[in-house]
Design a protein around this motif. Structure first.
Motif, PDB file in Angstrom:
ATOM      1  N   ALA A   4       1.671  -4.537   4.856  1.00  0.00           N
ATOM      2  CA  ALA A   4       1.933  -4.842   3.451  1.00  0.00           C
ATOM      3  C   ALA A   4       1.512  -3.704   2.530  1.00  0.00           C
ATOM      4  N   GLY A   5       0.639  -2.777   3.017  1.00  0.00           N
ATOM      5  CA  GLY A   5       0.187  -1.674   2.166  1.00  0.00           C
ATOM      6  C   GLY A   5      -1.279  -1.752   1.801  1.00  0.00           C
ATOM      7  N   LYS A   6      -2.035  -2.660   2.441  1.00  0.00           N
ATOM      8  CA  LYS A   6      -3.458  -2.822   2.091  1.00  0.00           C
ATOM      9  C   LYS A   6      -4.246  -1.543   2.381  1.00  0.00           C
ATOM     10  N   SER A   7      -4.094  -1.026   3.586  1.00  0.00           N
ATOM     11  CA  SER A   7      -4.846   0.173   3.972  1.00  0.00           C
ATOM     12  C   SER A   7      -4.437   1.378   3.135  1.00  0.00           C
ATOM     13  N   THR A   8      -3.144   1.485   2.830  1.00  0.00           N
ATOM     14  CA  THR A   8      -2.682   2.599   2.005  1.00  0.00           C
ATOM     15  C   THR A   8      -3.304   2.527   0.618  1.00  0.00           C
ATOM     16  N   LEU A   9      -3.322   1.324   0.030  1.00  0.00           N
ATOM     17  CA  LEU A   9      -3.939   1.163  -1.282  1.00  0.00           C
ATOM     18  C   LEU A   9      -5.434   1.476  -1.212  1.00  0.00           C
ATOM     19  N   GLY A  10      -6.084   1.033  -0.128  1.00  0.00           N
ATOM     20  CA  GLY A  10      -7.504   1.324   0.039  1.00  0.00           C
ATOM     21  C   GLY A  10      -7.775   2.816   0.105  1.00  0.00           C
ATOM     22  N   ARG A  11      -6.900   3.556   0.777  1.00  0.00           N
ATOM     23  CA  ARG A  11      -7.082   4.995   0.889  1.00  0.00           C
ATOM     24  C   ARG A  11      -6.884   5.690  -0.447  1.00  0.00           C
ATOM     25  N   LEU A  12      -5.974   5.177  -1.250  1.00  0.00           N
ATOM     26  CA  LEU A  12      -5.804   5.748  -2.588  1.00  0.00           C
ATOM     27  C   LEU A  12      -7.010   5.445  -3.468  1.00  0.00           C
ATOM     28  N   LEU A  13      -7.553   4.230  -3.332  1.00  0.00           N
ATOM     29  CA  LEU A  13      -8.732   3.867  -4.112  1.00  0.00           C
ATOM     30  C   LEU A  13      -9.968   4.658  -3.680  1.00  0.00           C
ATOM     31  N   ALA A  14      -9.945   5.178  -2.430  1.00  0.00           N
ATOM     32  CA  ALA A  14     -11.061   5.995  -1.951  1.00  0.00           C
ATOM     33  C   ALA A  14     -10.812   7.484  -2.178  1.00  0.00           C
ATOM     34  N   GLY A  15      -9.668   7.831  -2.755  1.00  0.00           N
ATOM     35  CA  GLY A  15      -9.386   9.230  -3.049  1.00  0.00           C
ATOM     36  C   GLY A  15      -8.919  10.029  -1.855  1.00  0.00           C
ATOM     37  N   ILE A  16      -8.508   9.351  -0.755  1.00  0.00           N
ATOM     38  CA  ILE A  16      -8.027  10.079   0.420  1.00  0.00           C
ATOM     39  C   ILE A  16      -6.661  10.697   0.126  1.00  0.00           C
ATOM     40  N   HIS A  17      -5.777   9.933  -0.487  1.00  0.00           N
ATOM     41  CA  HIS A  17      -4.462  10.433  -0.871  1.00  0.00           C
ATOM     42  C   HIS A  17      -4.340  10.412  -2.397  1.00  0.00           C
ATOM     43  N   VAL A  23      -1.893  -8.639  -1.098  1.00  0.00           N
ATOM     44  CA  VAL A  23      -0.935  -7.530  -1.088  1.00  0.00           C
ATOM     45  C   VAL A  23       0.236  -7.907  -0.188  1.00  0.00           C
ATOM     46  N   GLU A  24       1.445  -7.852  -0.765  1.00  0.00           N
ATOM     47  CA  GLU A  24       2.660  -8.146  -0.011  1.00  0.00           C
ATOM     48  C   GLU A  24       3.736  -7.162  -0.418  1.00  0.00           C
ATOM     49  N   ASP A  25       4.349  -6.536   0.582  1.00  0.00           N
ATOM     50  CA  ASP A  25       5.450  -5.594   0.332  1.00  0.00           C
ATOM     51  C   ASP A  25       5.078  -4.514  -0.688  1.00  0.00           C
ATOM     52  N   GLY A  26       3.865  -4.007  -0.588  1.00  0.00           N
ATOM     53  CA  GLY A  26       3.461  -2.907  -1.451  1.00  0.00           C
ATOM     54  C   GLY A  26       3.147  -3.300  -2.874  1.00  0.00           C
ATOM     55  N   ARG A  27       2.937  -4.597  -3.116  1.00  0.00           N
ATOM     56  CA  ARG A  27       2.605  -5.066  -4.457  1.00  0.00           C
ATOM     57  C   ARG A  27       1.463  -6.064  -4.386  1.00  0.00           C
ATOM     58  N   ILE A  28       0.678  -6.173  -5.445  1.00  0.00           N
ATOM     59  CA  ILE A  28      -0.338  -7.219  -5.543  1.00  0.00           C
ATOM     60  C   ILE A  28       0.344  -8.436  -6.150  1.00  0.00           C
ATOM     61  N   THR A  29       0.541  -9.448  -5.301  1.00  0.00           N
ATOM     62  CA  THR A  29       1.289 -10.627  -5.755  1.00  0.00           C
ATOM     63  C   THR A  29       0.376 -11.728  -6.294  1.00  0.00           C
ATOM     64  N   GLU A  30      -0.894 -11.705  -5.885  1.00  0.00           N
ATOM     65  CA  GLU A  30      -1.839 -12.691  -6.394  1.00  0.00           C
ATOM     66  C   GLU A  30      -3.194 -12.022  -6.594  1.00  0.00           C
ATOM     67  N   LEU A  31      -3.902 -12.440  -7.643  1.00  0.00           N
ATOM     68  CA  LEU A  31      -5.220 -11.877  -7.914  1.00  0.00           C
ATOM     69  C   LEU A  31      -6.074 -12.934  -8.601  1.00  0.00           C
TER      70      LEU A  31
END
Length: 580
Positions: free
Chosen positions: A378-391, A549-557
């Motif tokens: 869904a993109g969870k790890s990718t978002l996490g890496r951006l939040l950690a400044g990896i990408h 996170v679903e399909d690269g979007r935060i659908t619920e928070l």
């Protein structure tokens, strides 16, 4: 598709070599000077032998012959002594240069953006750190000193030959055209050929590494035959590259033999003709012929070692190319005002045109604990890496305290945000060294034990025969996956960042032990911001807010209770997790 790491150009290689020569100018001068003196001592032999022939022709005494032989022996001993020390200085210089090259390469490799390392794959870097370093080591330790000796010897021998008489220059010039033509033909093709050859080794290493690391996936998806075809193709490309460079050598080296033989034969014939005309003496013809004959060996070594130097230059170009990878962050000097983490309209794609994240917005308060959940891919790890400044984000912004993560130097960034994933590594060394590498300066053993206690690892570490001095990693004690993950988490505690991104950081630990560990960590990290990416929903239950996170979007928070009450995707996940 893997990113190909750059290769330095010829100008960069020459500039680096010139820098090394300037940096070690004293040792270079000493090395060349000793080789020159050794070559000069060797040049006495032809002259002495020529004088001996002329003396015999004109009539001489036994004592005169003995004197010449004694002087010749002295020069031979002097040459041996000078050559010994010249080679010692050359070998010492080669080892020092190789050590500096390795250190520079390691520094450049460690400075590579993590995203580049991941996209390049392990094969290319593995080949550069192994085969290219080994090949360059051979060139620096052996080829470069031997080539220097050969060049100095050839130059001085040529000068000595000319001093016999101007006529020696004419036979020597006969060898120049085939030598120049052959060298120009070879050098115009050799570098590209050896670069291609090394690139095929990288491809083979990449395929083997990926197939080995993903062996279970290959087996489960029935990809074995495809991987075999891929490695067969890689080997075929390597065969073609090797065949090309072999063809260069088989054409080049035989053509060089002509350049060696012509001057010797011409000197003997031309000198003999001049002798019959009474224009030169028999001793001069003898000395000239011996000098030109002596030129064959150093010139042959210059040409032969040129091949080794071409291989070494290709390896050096690949090693220097690592430093040419553009940085993914530009430090602006701006200082974050606080530790609030914000993502605004973030988009990201591993492959251009195929976004993984689609306009994600997320604001993380200081000291807040957020759990990110959702289906795999869904993109969870990718978002996490951006939040950690990896990408860096492809579009939008990710900031801490109002400053973009890619605007902070890496060392400063890690003081604000750090990432721990389910991937881990145990370095070769002691347990203390494995942990202290992440600790801030001045950390004591008490700090290390406290970090181990925080991740429930103190008990088994104290049970090791040598405790913190226990050797681990390759060749030492082998740690289980769960123990290695605890070591990684202990490093995180010692690094002491304000914001933590935990991407399945306890996935290799037993669920009940992981529950206890996360509670222990929560106590230690109280007051810090934590973003936990997990499939185990007890992490979400304990979080302040949950992001689905679903399909690269935060659908619920929202909080756990709010999302369960909303009866959406999270509620369905929670019911599935609890078996209700």
């Amino acid at each position: 598709m893997n990113t190909v790491l750059p290769v330095a150009g010829s100008r960069d290689v020459r500039a680096y070599a010139a820098h090394l020569a300037r940096h070690h100018r004293t040792k270079v001068a000493l090395m060349i000077g000793l080789h020159a003196l050794a070559a000069l001592a060797a040049l006495a032999a032809p002259r002495l032998l020529g004088d001996l022939v002329e003396s015999v022709e004109n009539g001489t005494t036994t004592s005169h012959v003995d004197t010449i032989i004694a002087v010749l022996a002295v020069f031979l001993v002097l040459q041996t002594v000078l050559t010994r020390y010249a080679r010692y200085v050359s070998q010492s210089f080669g080892e020092q240069v190789l050590a500096e090259l390795r250190e520079d390469f390691v520094d450049n490799t460690l400075a590579l953006p993590v995203g580049v390392v991941e996209s390049a794959g392990s094969g290319d870097l593995l080949t550069r750190t192994s085969r290219d370093v080994d090949q360059l080591g051979w060139s620096v330790r052996w080829a470069l000193p031997e080539w220097t000796i050969a060049v100095v010897t050839a130059a001085l021998t040529f000068v000595a030959a000319i001093t016999v008489g101007w006529w020696v220059l004419l036979p020597c010039l006969l060898g120049v055209p085939p030598l120049v033509i052959g060298l120009r033909w070879y050098l115009a093709r050799a570098k590209d050929g050896y670069l291609r050859e090394n690139a095929t080794y990288s491809a083979i290493s990449a395929t083997l590494t990926e197939s080995t690391e993903g062996a279970r996936t290959v087996e489960s998806l029935g990809l074995g035959d495809e991987r075999i075809r891929t490695i067969d193709g890689n080997c075929g490309d390597s065969y073609d590259a090797e065949k090309y460079t072999l063809r260069l050598r088989t054409v080049f080296f035989p053509s060089m033999e002509i350049a060696y033989l012509l001057p010797t034969v011409a000197t003997l014939l031309f000198g003999g003709w001049l002798y019959t005309r009474g224009q030169v003496s028999l001793g001069e013809v003898t000395a000239a012929t011996l000098y030109v004959q002596m030129l064959i060996d150093p010139v042959d070594r210059v040409v032969a070692i040129m091949d080794e130097l071409q291989i070494g230059a290709a390896s050096l170009a690949r090693l220097l190319g690592v430093a040419q990878v553009p940085d993914d962050r530009v430090a602006t000097g701006a200082q974050p005002q606080g530790e609030k983490l914000d993502a605004e309209d973030v988009r990201f794609a591993y492959v251009e045109g195929r976004d993984v994240l689609h306009g994600v917005d997320l604001s993380v308060g200081v000291g807040e604990r957020i759990a990110m959940v959702g289906p795999s891919g869904a993109g969870k790890s990718t978002l996490g890496r951006l939040l950690a400044g990896i990408h860096p984000p492809g579009a939008g912004s990710v900031t801490v305290g109002g400053v973009g993560l890619t605007e902070l130097p890496l060392d400063d960034l890690r003081g604000h945000v750090a990432l721990v994933t389910q991937e881990h590594h145990v370095f070769v060394g002691s347990m203390r060294e494995n942990l202290a590498l992440a600790a801030k300066p001045g950390a004591t053993d008490e700090d290390i034990w406290a970090a181990l206690a925080a991740v429930d690892a103190e008990e088994w570490v104290r049970a090791l025969p040598d405790g913190l001095d226990e050797a681990v990693g390759s060749g030492g004690r082998s740690l289980t996956a769960a123990q290695a993950q605890q070591v990684a988490l202990a490093r995180l505690v010692l690094a002491d960042p304000h914001t933590l991104v935990l991407d399945e950081a306890t996935s290799l630990i037993d669920p009940r032990a992981a529950r206890h560990l996360e509670r222990s960590l929560a106590a230690v990290l109280h007051g810090r911001t934590v973003i936990a990416i997990a499939h185990r929903l007890f992490s979400a239950h304990d979080a302040d807010r949950v992001a689905v996170v679903e399909d690269g979007r935060i659908t619920e928070l929202g909080s756990h209770d709010e999302l369960v009450h909303a009866d959406g995707s999270y509620a369905a996940l929670w019911r599935s997790w609890n078996g209700t």
